[in-house]
Write a protein that holds these residues in place. Structure first.
Motif, short mmCIF file in Angstrom:
data_model
loop_
_atom_site.label_atom_id
_atom_site.label_comp_id
_atom_site.label_asym_id
_atom_site.label_seq_id
_atom_site.Cartn_x
_atom_site.Cartn_y
_atom_site.Cartn_z
N LEU A 64 33.12 84.97 37.86
CA LEU A 64 33.82 86.07 38.51
C LEU A 64 33.67 87.40 37.77
O LEU A 64 33.77 88.45 38.38
CB LEU A 64 35.30 85.74 38.65
CG LEU A 64 35.63 84.66 39.67
CD1 LEU A 64 37.10 84.32 39.63
CD2 LEU A 64 35.22 85.07 41.06
N LYS A 65 33.42 87.36 36.46
CA LYS A 65 33.30 88.61 35.69
C LYS A 65 32.18 89.50 36.22
O LYS A 65 32.40 90.70 36.38
CB LYS A 65 33.13 88.31 34.21
CG LYS A 65 34.44 87.97 33.54
CD LYS A 65 34.29 87.78 32.05
CE LYS A 65 35.64 87.41 31.45
NZ LYS A 65 35.56 87.21 30.03
N PRO A 66 30.97 88.98 36.51
CA PRO A 66 29.94 89.86 37.06
C PRO A 66 30.32 90.42 38.44
O PRO A 66 29.98 91.55 38.78
CB PRO A 66 28.70 88.97 37.17
CG PRO A 66 28.94 87.84 36.24
CD PRO A 66 30.42 87.66 36.18
N LEU A 67 31.05 89.63 39.23
CA LEU A 67 31.49 90.13 40.54
C LEU A 67 32.48 91.27 40.39
O LEU A 67 32.43 92.25 41.14
CB LEU A 67 32.12 89.00 41.35
CG LEU A 67 31.17 87.88 41.77
CD1 LEU A 67 31.95 86.77 42.46
CD2 LEU A 67 30.09 88.41 42.68
N ALA A 126 30.52 94.27 39.50
CA ALA A 126 29.79 94.78 40.66
C ALA A 126 30.71 95.52 41.61
O ALA A 126 30.37 96.57 42.16
CB ALA A 126 29.08 93.63 41.39
N LEU A 127 31.92 94.99 41.82
CA LEU A 127 32.88 95.66 42.68
C LEU A 127 33.34 96.98 42.07
O LEU A 127 33.50 97.98 42.78
CB LEU A 127 34.10 94.77 42.94
CG LEU A 127 33.87 93.59 43.87
CD1 LEU A 127 35.12 92.72 43.92
CD2 LEU A 127 33.50 94.06 45.25
N SER A 128 33.52 97.00 40.77
CA SER A 128 33.93 98.24 40.10
C SER A 128 32.85 99.30 40.21
O SER A 128 33.13 100.47 40.47
CB SER A 128 34.25 97.97 38.63
OG SER A 128 35.32 97.10 38.51
N SER A 129 31.59 98.90 40.04
CA SER A 129 30.50 99.86 40.12
C SER A 129 30.25 100.31 41.55
O SER A 129 29.74 101.40 41.78
CB SER A 129 29.22 99.28 39.52
OG SER A 129 28.76 98.19 40.31
N ALA A 130 30.63 99.49 42.53
CA ALA A 130 30.45 99.87 43.94
C ALA A 130 31.57 100.78 44.42
O ALA A 130 31.53 101.27 45.54
CB ALA A 130 30.37 98.62 44.81
N GLY A 131 32.57 100.97 43.59
CA GLY A 131 33.67 101.86 43.96
C GLY A 131 34.74 101.19 44.78
O GLY A 131 35.58 101.84 45.37
N VAL A 132 34.74 99.87 44.84
CA VAL A 132 35.77 99.15 45.58
C VAL A 132 36.97 98.98 44.67
O VAL A 132 36.85 98.52 43.55
CB VAL A 132 35.25 97.77 46.05
CG1 VAL A 132 36.35 96.98 46.72
CG2 VAL A 132 34.07 97.95 46.97
N SER A 133 38.12 99.34 45.17
CA SER A 133 39.34 99.18 44.39
C SER A 133 40.38 98.50 45.24
O SER A 133 40.55 98.85 46.40
CB SER A 133 39.84 100.56 43.94
OG SER A 133 41.09 100.43 43.33
N SER A 134 41.06 97.55 44.66
CA SER A 134 42.05 96.82 45.44
C SER A 134 43.30 97.65 45.67
O SER A 134 44.09 97.33 46.54
CB SER A 134 42.41 95.51 44.73
OG SER A 134 42.95 95.81 43.47
#
Length: 161
Positions: free
Chosen positions: A57-60, A63-71
């Motif tokens: 899950l750490k690489p995911l 990847a989400l952080s670099s894609a600009g996705v924020s919960s």
């Protein structure tokens, strides 16, 4: 009992002592040691599986952080719910199934769809929850009048959380 034991021959006493030690050892092993060892092995396997899952899950997350996705970021915070629902229905190809969308309160909307593809509906609801913070408060599903597999009539009440 002590008198009986002392009346036995040395060989019989030795046999009884060795037998008692063997029985005590077997009881200790099967009643105490073996269950504890199995439990420790199970816990160790669970920890290993959780560590592997965390490593995957750490690489995911990166990847989400670099894609600009924020919960915590909710899009369309200043749009009305009617506009949000209409826009997202168009994005998911469900706008043609919309029968009615009606605000219920200042943070809710009631949406009715007819003959909507179920898979697309679920993806649309997930998108509403993730991007706009809209959650299903109540809903009812029914089968369309004609025999359409994978399609549903739905009435939903959504609220912004």
């Amino acid at each position: 009992m002590k008198d009986w034991f002392e009346e036995l021959e040395v060989r019989e006493r030795l046999f009884l002592v060795v037998g008692a030690l063997f029985v005590a050892g077997a009881i200790f092993y099967y009643a105490i040691w073996s269950p504890l060892a199995r439990g420790q092995a199970t816990l160790s396997a669970n920890v290993s599986a959780l560590e592997r899952s965390l490593a995957e899950l750490k690489p995911l997350k990166a990847a989400l952080s670099s894609a600009g996705v924020s919960s915590t970021t909710i899009a369309g915070g200043n749009q009305s719910l009617v506009v949000t629902v209409d826009t997202t229905l168009r994005e998911h190809g469900l706008y043609s199934t919309l029968q009615r969308s009606q605000p219920t309160r200042d943070n809710g909307i009631r949406v009715e769809l007819e003959d909507a593809p179920f898979d697309d509906l679920v993806l649309w609801l997930g998108d509403l929850g993730n991007r706009y913070g809209l959650q299903v408060i109540s809903g009812s599903f029914s089968a369309p009048a004609q025999d359409s597999q994978g399609r549903v009539n739905v009435s939903l009440t959504l609220e912004k959380q």
